[in-house]
Design an enzyme around this catalytic site. Structure first.
Site, PDB file in Angstrom:
ATOM      1  N   GLU A  13       0.871  -1.191   0.000  1.00 24.33           N
ATOM      2  CA  GLU A  13       0.000   0.000   0.000  1.00 24.33           C
ATOM      3  C   GLU A  13       0.907   1.240   0.000  1.00 24.33           C
ATOM      4  OE1 GLU A  13      -1.879   0.123   3.843  1.00 24.33           O
ATOM      5  OE2 GLU A  13      -3.445   1.523   3.231  1.00 24.33           O
ATOM      6  N   LYS A  82      -9.573   1.754  -1.612  1.00 22.88           N
ATOM      7  CA  LYS A  82      -9.732   1.044  -0.324  1.00 22.88           C
ATOM      8  C   LYS A  82     -11.110   1.296   0.290  1.00 22.88           C
ATOM      9  CE  LYS A  82      -7.122   0.447   4.015  1.00 22.88           C
ATOM     10  NZ  LYS A  82      -5.887   0.905   4.696  1.00 22.88           N
ATOM     11  N   CYS A 115      -4.821  -3.609   2.638  1.00 28.38           N
ATOM     12  CA  CYS A 115      -4.505  -3.652   4.067  1.00 28.38           C
ATOM     13  C   CYS A 115      -5.700  -3.958   4.961  1.00 28.38           C
ATOM     14  CB  CYS A 115      -3.789  -2.365   4.479  1.00 28.38           C
ATOM     15  SG  CYS A 115      -2.823  -2.620   5.989  1.00 28.38           S
ATOM     16  N   VAL A 142      -0.117  -2.797  10.514  1.00 25.02           N
ATOM     17  CA  VAL A 142       0.430  -2.427  11.819  1.00 25.02           C
ATOM     18  C   VAL A 142      -0.119  -3.333  12.925  1.00 25.02           C
ATOM     19  CG1 VAL A 142       0.985  -0.027  11.259  1.00 25.02           C
ATOM     20  CG2 VAL A 142      -1.308  -0.569  12.056  1.00 25.02           C
TER      21      VAL A 142
HETATM   22  C1  ACM Z   1      -3.777  -0.140   7.273  1.00 24.11           C
HETATM   23  O1  ACM Z   1      -4.887  -0.384   6.814  1.00 24.11           O
HETATM   24  N1  ACM Z   1      -2.850   0.457   6.545  1.00 24.11           N
HETATM   25  C2  ACM Z   1      -3.427  -0.514   8.641  1.00 24.11           C
END
Ligand code: ACM
Length: 232
Positions: A13, A82, A115, A142
């Site tokens: 990402e 996203k 992510c 994370v």
């Molecule tokens: C994330 O979605 N970059 C933790």
């Protein structure tokens, strides 16, 4: 990619732009369109090497910013924005409006999620129901559970998944690394360390993702009881 070759690469990402922004001005300074320098460089690489590439970038479109990823295959570019924004991303980015789509690359059906989408099983399930054989997952993970959860996402959908994550520290935020390639039976085919950069390549047979039988009597999709599930 360290002299290695692959039909399909997955990069993290925001792989070229950093992740932790502290103002819209900062986001604006790195945001670009589908014809900007980042996606153009991916296109050049894809054309030169004959590899498809999935990668995240900071997108500006119609006066809005999106946490986006592209799948570049030669001159073709597919876009995903996203869906499930994480933490402070909500301050700077608009939630994605592309939905989960599946495209053919070199005869194989693939789809993108980014992510934190991993935390919502609906993301990978939607891609699988739409026929994805490989879920491409650019990430800046994370939270510690992402890699293990993606093994489950692969297993419960009988798809390959490729998570490409970052390592290191940015403005106090540590990325957990552990990029991985997972088979439809939940086997980790390649994995990267948590603390240093790595390039992972694995040969796969994408046709294995067509087998949705968990036992001879259990088919992952035909056994779904969709009428009993919440339909919002
Ligand atoms: C994330 O979605 N970059 C933790």
């Amino acid at each position: 990619m360290q002299g290695k070759r692959a039909d399909l690469w997955v990069l993290p990402e925001f792989f070229a732009a950093g992740y932790k922004y502290e103002s819209k001005k900062e986001v604006s300074s790195v945001a670009e369109s589908l014809n900007g320098p980042t996606v153009s460089a991916l296109r050049d690489y894809s054309l030169k090497h004959g590899s498809a590439i999935a990668a995240g970038f900071v997108e500006k479109s119609g006066g809005k910013f999106y946490n986006s990823a592209v799948l570049v295959d030669g001159r073709k570019t597919h876009l995903y924005r996203k869906t499930h924004l994480f933490g402070n991303e909500k301050k700077y980015f608009s939630p994605g409006n592309t939905g989960f789509q599946v495209w053919k690359v070199k005869g194989v059906s693939v789809g993108l999620m980014i992510c934190f989408d991993w935390f919502f099983p609906e993301a990978a399930r939607t891609l699988a129901l739409k026929g994805a054989q490989i879920v491409l997952h650019p990430a800046n993970l994370v939270l510690p559970w992402g890699p293990a959860a993606m093994i489950t996402r692969s297993l419960e959908n009988r798809v390959f998944s490729v998570t490409a994550n970052r390592v290191g520290l940015e403005r106090g935020l540590r990325f957990i690394g552990k990029s991985q390639i997972v088979s439809p039976r939940g086997k980790v085919l390649a994995s990267a360390p948590s603390g240093s950069a790595a390039v992972c390549v694995s040969a796969i047979d994408p046709a294995l993702a067509f087998n949705k039988n968990v036992t001879p009597a259990n088919h992952l999709f035909r056994d779904r009881r969709a009428k009993l599930y919440l339909n919002t």
